[in-house]
Enzyme design. Structure first.
Site, PDB file in Angstrom:
ATOM      1  N   VAL A 247       0.844  -1.207   0.000  1.00  0.00           N
ATOM      2  CA  VAL A 247       0.000   0.000   0.000  1.00  0.00           C
ATOM      3  C   VAL A 247       0.873   1.249   0.000  1.00  0.00           C
ATOM      4  CG1 VAL A 247      -1.640   1.332   1.379  1.00  0.00           C
ATOM      5  CG2 VAL A 247      -1.993  -1.111   1.042  1.00  0.00           C
ATOM      6  N   ALA A 248       2.022   1.179   0.711  1.00  0.00           N
ATOM      7  CA  ALA A 248       2.920   2.333   0.740  1.00  0.00           C
ATOM      8  C   ALA A 248       3.497   2.638  -0.625  1.00  0.00           C
ATOM      9  CB  ALA A 248       4.051   2.079   1.740  1.00  0.00           C
ATOM     10  N   GLU A 252      -2.284   5.391  -4.395  1.00  0.00           N
ATOM     11  CA  GLU A 252      -3.734   5.186  -4.494  1.00  0.00           C
ATOM     12  C   GLU A 252      -4.473   6.381  -5.087  1.00  0.00           C
ATOM     13  OE1 GLU A 252      -1.975   2.626  -1.450  1.00  0.00           O
ATOM     14  OE2 GLU A 252      -2.021   4.817  -1.672  1.00  0.00           O
ATOM     15  N   ASP A 294      -7.027  19.581 -43.262  1.00  0.00           N
ATOM     16  CA  ASP A 294      -7.865  19.785 -44.432  1.00  0.00           C
ATOM     17  C   ASP A 294      -7.807  21.260 -44.816  1.00  0.00           C
ATOM     18  OD1 ASP A 294      -9.719  19.178 -46.419  1.00  0.00           O
ATOM     19  OD2 ASP A 294     -11.423  19.625 -45.132  1.00  0.00           O
ATOM     20  N   ASP A 596     -13.576  18.512 -41.594  1.00  0.00           N
ATOM     21  CA  ASP A 596     -14.976  18.819 -41.294  1.00  0.00           C
ATOM     22  C   ASP A 596     -15.947  17.959 -42.085  1.00  0.00           C
ATOM     23  OD1 ASP A 596     -14.452  19.865 -43.768  1.00  0.00           O
ATOM     24  OD2 ASP A 596     -15.532  21.741 -43.445  1.00  0.00           O
ATOM     25  N   ASP A 600     -13.449  13.069 -44.174  1.00  0.00           N
ATOM     26  CA  ASP A 600     -12.339  13.143 -43.235  1.00  0.00           C
ATOM     27  C   ASP A 600     -12.480  12.159 -42.075  1.00  0.00           C
ATOM     28  OD1 ASP A 600     -11.094  15.376 -44.556  1.00  0.00           O
ATOM     29  OD2 ASP A 600     -12.652  16.648 -43.707  1.00  0.00           O
ATOM     30  N   ASN A 662       5.536   8.371  -1.530  1.00  0.00           N
ATOM     31  CA  ASN A 662       5.612   6.918  -1.349  1.00  0.00           C
ATOM     32  C   ASN A 662       6.987   6.486  -0.841  1.00  0.00           C
ATOM     33  OD1 ASN A 662       3.549   6.661  -4.237  1.00  0.00           O
ATOM     34  ND2 ASN A 662       2.920   6.204  -2.159  1.00  0.00           N
ATOM     35  N   GLU A 665       7.147   7.179   2.756  1.00  0.00           N
ATOM     36  CA  GLU A 665       6.383   6.202   3.540  1.00  0.00           C
ATOM     37  C   GLU A 665       7.096   4.858   3.639  1.00  0.00           C
ATOM     38  OE1 GLU A 665       2.167   8.135   1.939  1.00  0.00           O
ATOM     39  OE2 GLU A 665       2.946   6.255   1.114  1.00  0.00           O
ATOM     40  N   ASP A 695      -2.433  14.236   0.261  1.00  0.00           N
ATOM     41  CA  ASP A 695      -1.676  14.371  -0.988  1.00  0.00           C
ATOM     42  C   ASP A 695      -2.521  14.740  -2.200  1.00  0.00           C
ATOM     43  OD1 ASP A 695       0.647  13.888   0.282  1.00  0.00           O
ATOM     44  OD2 ASP A 695       1.047  11.925  -0.608  1.00  0.00           O
TER      45      ASP A 695
END
Length: 875
Positions: A247-248, A252, A294, A596, A600, A662, A665, A695
């Site tokens: 998880v660190a 997430e 174009d 357009d 195209d 991260n 951590e 964060d």
């Protein structure tokens, strides 16, 4: 036309859970739930962790789905382009039927202003002309005939009309030979539907980043599990510990931050009249290296405009563009008779706007509309002239004579008014009348007319000659009406470029973007427009037609586009456009295609980013494109590229910010493991609180940073350039390593100062709770200063201004406030196992938090000095 399939809402929502980060977190949550059920006694903290991880997944999915769904509201609307009803002859009766009921064999009744509902072969034509621009890209009306024509491509057959085109003049009947998907329009529809939607460079890079991060998280988690296995702890406890490590490492909040950051870019582009249908297309614009544009309706206004009138050796410039009769003809008196005759020899009509949002338009041939407009600019009322000289007969234009003649009654006699191609009309003239002086047409006069016509044509103008003849009777033979003519002069017109296009092209050139014109129009016309807007500046551009492309194999085409030349592709088909786009992509180019028309659409969909015109474009083109220009302005592309580049820069900024957190951590967890400390310095629930609570908001504020001033003076980045470049990874390790050292120092300093042996610590120990609170607070405060550091790569934050991004300061303040709540509020203390901090603790954390900012300022100063030394070094 069958409507293109669209993914069900539940499938779109489900796709949010297939992201690799989401998969890793779902697996982690499942293992955590399993660990909770296997534990004896069961730990409610493990259950809370599992719920928290699932909550993260659901939150990310909800944010991503909301942003994607709101950005993709432009639905499939092809049916709106096809007329709903049409007039047919069945069983000898004239009926009005729904267009979907047309079948081969029906006889369509066509009149000016009608939209053609199916492909048909003309069996009766009265001055019939159609606008094939949606299929071919050519803005000029083309005449239709009921006569047989030589075999060849269907689109070039002058005795055929096609679905999706418009009748601009005359009337006629046509037998349906194809309807629905079997038409030329349907062929293009199938090409667009079959073309795969290309992934953007950012999609590839995010997927690569997710694989690398997920692999690293799994590997390090497994390593930590193996390292602690000999300690004798239960397998469930070790699983939970390893999950904390994973998880660190998994950011997430990154998917939500990425989605919202791109959505901010979408909103900014919307303010510049660019609607982004796919979030990731925002960033793709910033990496564009080639724009295949174009001509008609994209670079030009799709409105024929007379710019010059020539008579007697004098050119009279005309001001004003478009169909609004505003502007003037310089010194109009000598050419008023020329413009009167030209205006009488027209079947088109000008239609004034009926509301504040409408514009002047032409009902009929656009060339004739331009003649009516220039006559009005010279002060002539063509309707009044027609009332004074009513038309009595007409000889319509055809491709053999290249002339059109109308006969009018005026006074005691009749007058033939003739307009047409200069060469054909000049051959039928015997006299000239310039500035009221009439005389025989000498060889010198003929040479002057030819030279003037060539000069106008070299400017990319379509040139018409105008003449007249006095007649005795109302019903002359065609040869009589079109011989012994008196030449009045020449008229030069063009489809004018949009006024803002030149600056936009120059901006793209400065940004290192190659612009290639890809049009269905004539090479001379294409080159003239390209020179006017700055796409072509050299005397020898490479002009390639569709026929030449057909003769090339892929190797020859690759060699052609590899040359650093100014390239124009003219008379090309939808298949040609797709082939050219593919060729550029083979070379690693990031290709944007503008257009357009329905022709195209396949290339728009196949490109890395398709840009359609919103106001004048067809629904097919808008559906196939990733971006729609609501104002049809090519200048919006340059603005969008600038914003797209800033989005990529901002993504890198918050990547450095998120991943450095991260590292901060993970560092204490690894240090505790190898130091033999039995508990984690920061729990998985605390990590989630940092990643999602503290964060995310600063990361969003970084994603909203304004573009840097020189962003359009840099070359496009390479498609092979990675988000995690060595410079980015180095900066993450630099800032994250400083954070990790600071957090480790404050955590182990507090543990050591208590004098309690490592083995005596439990989760309920007040000293341990204070230490984990210090660790969490240290990461939160240091991340606040890191967010200031990553705003610039080399410039000092003092030069940019500490207060220049108030949203970032507010977001950092929110994170610190949340940390204080976790420290002081008893309900949150119970969830996060924290303790209250005193003023000394906050002062220590603030001092440690400034270290990353100060270190990064020193790094930037060293980089600036190195760059200055390189600039001053002798070469």
């Amino acid at each position: 036309m069958p409507r293109a399939g669209r993914r069900a809402v539940w499938r779109q929502l489900g796709a949010q859970f297939t992201d690799l980060f989401a998969v890793v977190l779902i697996v982690a949550a499942g293992i955590t739930f399993l660990a909770y059920w296997l534990e004896e006694p069961r730990d409610i903290g493990t259950f809370q962790l599992a719920v928290a991880i699932l909550g993260v997944v659901v939150l990310n999915a909800a944010i991503g789905f909301t942003q994607e769904y709101s950005a993709e509201r432009t639905a499939q609307a092809l049916a709106a382009m096809v007329p709903h009803t049409c007039r047919v002859l069945r069983g000898g009766e004239r009926l009005e039927l729904p267009a979907r009921e047309l079948v081969p064999g029906d006889v369509m009744v066509l009149e000016a202003g009608d939209a053609v509902s199916a492909d048909g072969r003309v069996i009766e034509a009265h001055e019939l002309a159609v606008n094939n621009a949606p299929l071919t890209g050519e803005s000029n009306a083309v005449g239709r005939t009921a006569d047989p024509v030589a075999a060849g491509p269907a689109l070039e057959a002058r005795n055929c009309v096609f679905m999706g085109t418009d009748v601009v003049a005359g009337s006629g009947r046509a037998v349906v030979f194809a309807a629905g998907v079997t038409t030329e329009f349907g062929r293009i529809y199938r090409l667009a539907a079959a073309a795969p939607r290309q992934k953007t460079p950012l999609q590839h890079q995010v997927a690569s980043m997710a694989r690398r991060v997920a692999g690293a998280a799994l590997a390090i988690g497994a390593l930590m599990f193996a390292v602690r296995l000999p300690t004798g702890e239960s397998l469930v406890t070790l699983f939970v510990f390893a999950l904390g490590v994973m998880v660190a490492l998994v950011p997430e909040g990154l998917p939500a931050t990425l989605s919202v950051s791109l959505a901010i870019g979408v909103r900014r582009m919307a303010r510049r009249h660019a609607l982004i249908k796919q979030l990731l297309a925002v960033e793709a614009l910033g990496s564009t290296t080639v724009v295949c544009t174009d001509k008609t309706g994209t670079l030009t206004q799709a409105e024929m405009t007379v710019t010059s009138v020539w008579a007697g050796g004098v050119t009279h410039p005309v001001t004003g563009v478009g169909y609004a009769p505003s502007g003037e003809v310089a010194d109009a008196a000598p050419v008023r008779e020329l413009l009167r005759v030209a205006g009488l020899c027209c079947n088109a009509r000008l239609v004034p706007p009926s509301g504040p949002r409408e514009h002047w338009r032409v009902l009929g041939d656009t060339t004739e509309g331009a003649l009516l407009v220039v006559a009005a600019k010279a002060g002539l009322d063509v309707d009044a002239e027609e009332a004074a000289a009513p038309r009595v007969t007409e000889f319509p234009f055809d491709s053999v004579r290249k002339l059109m003649t109308t006969v009018h009654k005026g006074g005691a006699g009749y007058q033939a008014c003739v307009k047409g191609a200069p060469g054909e009309l000049l051959a039928r003239c015997t006299d000239v009348e310039w500035a009221g002086r009439r005389g025989p047409l000498t060889d010198q006069d003929r040479a002057a007319v030819v030279a003037a016509g060539d000069a106008l044509a070299s400017q990319g103008l379509r040139v018409l000659a105008v003449a007249r003849r006095e007649l005795d009777g109302a019903r002359p033979a065609q040869d009589e009406a079109e011989s012994a003519l008196t030449l009045l002069g020449l008229v030069g017109m063009l489809d004018p470029p949009r006024p803002e296009v030149t600056d936009a092209v120059a901006a793209c050139r400065r940004a290192g973007i190659r612009i290639v014109m890809v049009t269905g129009d004539h090479p001379l016309t294409g080159e003239a427009v390209a020179r006017r807007v700055g796409i072509v500046r050299r005397p020898d551009p490479v002009v390639v037609t569709g026929a030449r492309l057909d003769a090339m194999d892929d190797e020859a085409l690759d060699a052609l586009i590899a040359e650093p030349s100014e390239l124009l592709l003219c008379r090309v088909s939808p298949e040609h456009k797709m082939r050219v786009v593919t060729a550029f992509q083979r070379r690693g180019e990031v290709v944007a295609v503008t257009g357009d028309g329905a022709n195209d659409a396949p290339a728009l969909k196949h490109a890395d980013i398709g840009v359609a015109m919103g106001a004048s474009g067809t629904d097919v083109a808008r559906e196939a494109a990733s971006m729609v220009l609501l104002d049809d302005s090519f200048a919006s592309i340059a603005a969008a590229v600038r914003l797209g580049r800033s989005v990529y820069q901002n993504i890198r900024k918050f990547l450095v910010y998120v991943f450095s957190s991260n590292i901060g951590e993970l560092g204490p967890i690894l240090a505790a493991t190898f130091a033999g400390f039995p508990l984690v310095p920061i729990s998985a629930v605390q990590i989630l609180a940092i990643d999602l609570g503290s964060d995310v908001m600063p990361a969003l504020a970084l994603g909203a940073e304004r573009p840097e001033p020189d962003v359009m003076d840099r070359p496009p980045r390479s498609r092979r350039e990675r988000l995690f470049s060595p410079a980015v990874v180095g900066r993450i390790l630099f800032l994250g390593g400083i954070q990790a050292l600071g957090v480790c120092a404050v955590f182990f300093w507090h543990i050591h100062s208590s004098g309690i042996p490592f083995d005596d610590f439990t989760e309920d120990n007040p000293v341990y709770r204070e230490a984990v609170t210090l660790a969490q607070g240290g990461i939160v405060l240091s991340q606040f200063f890191v967010s200031l550091a990553v705003r610039t790569d080399r410039q000092s934050i003092l030069r940019v201004g500490l207060l220049s991004n108030p949203a970032l300061l507010a977001a950092g303040g929110f994170g610190v406030t949340l940390m204080a709540a976790i420290s002081y509020l008893p309900p949150l203390q119970a969830v996060f196992n924290t303790a209250p901090l005193d003023a000394t603790d906050w002062a220590v954390l603030a001092g440690l938090g400034t270290l990353p900012l100060l270190a990064d300022e020193a790094r930037k100063a060293w980089l600036r000095r190195s760059a200055d030394r390189r600039k001053g070094a002798p070469r």
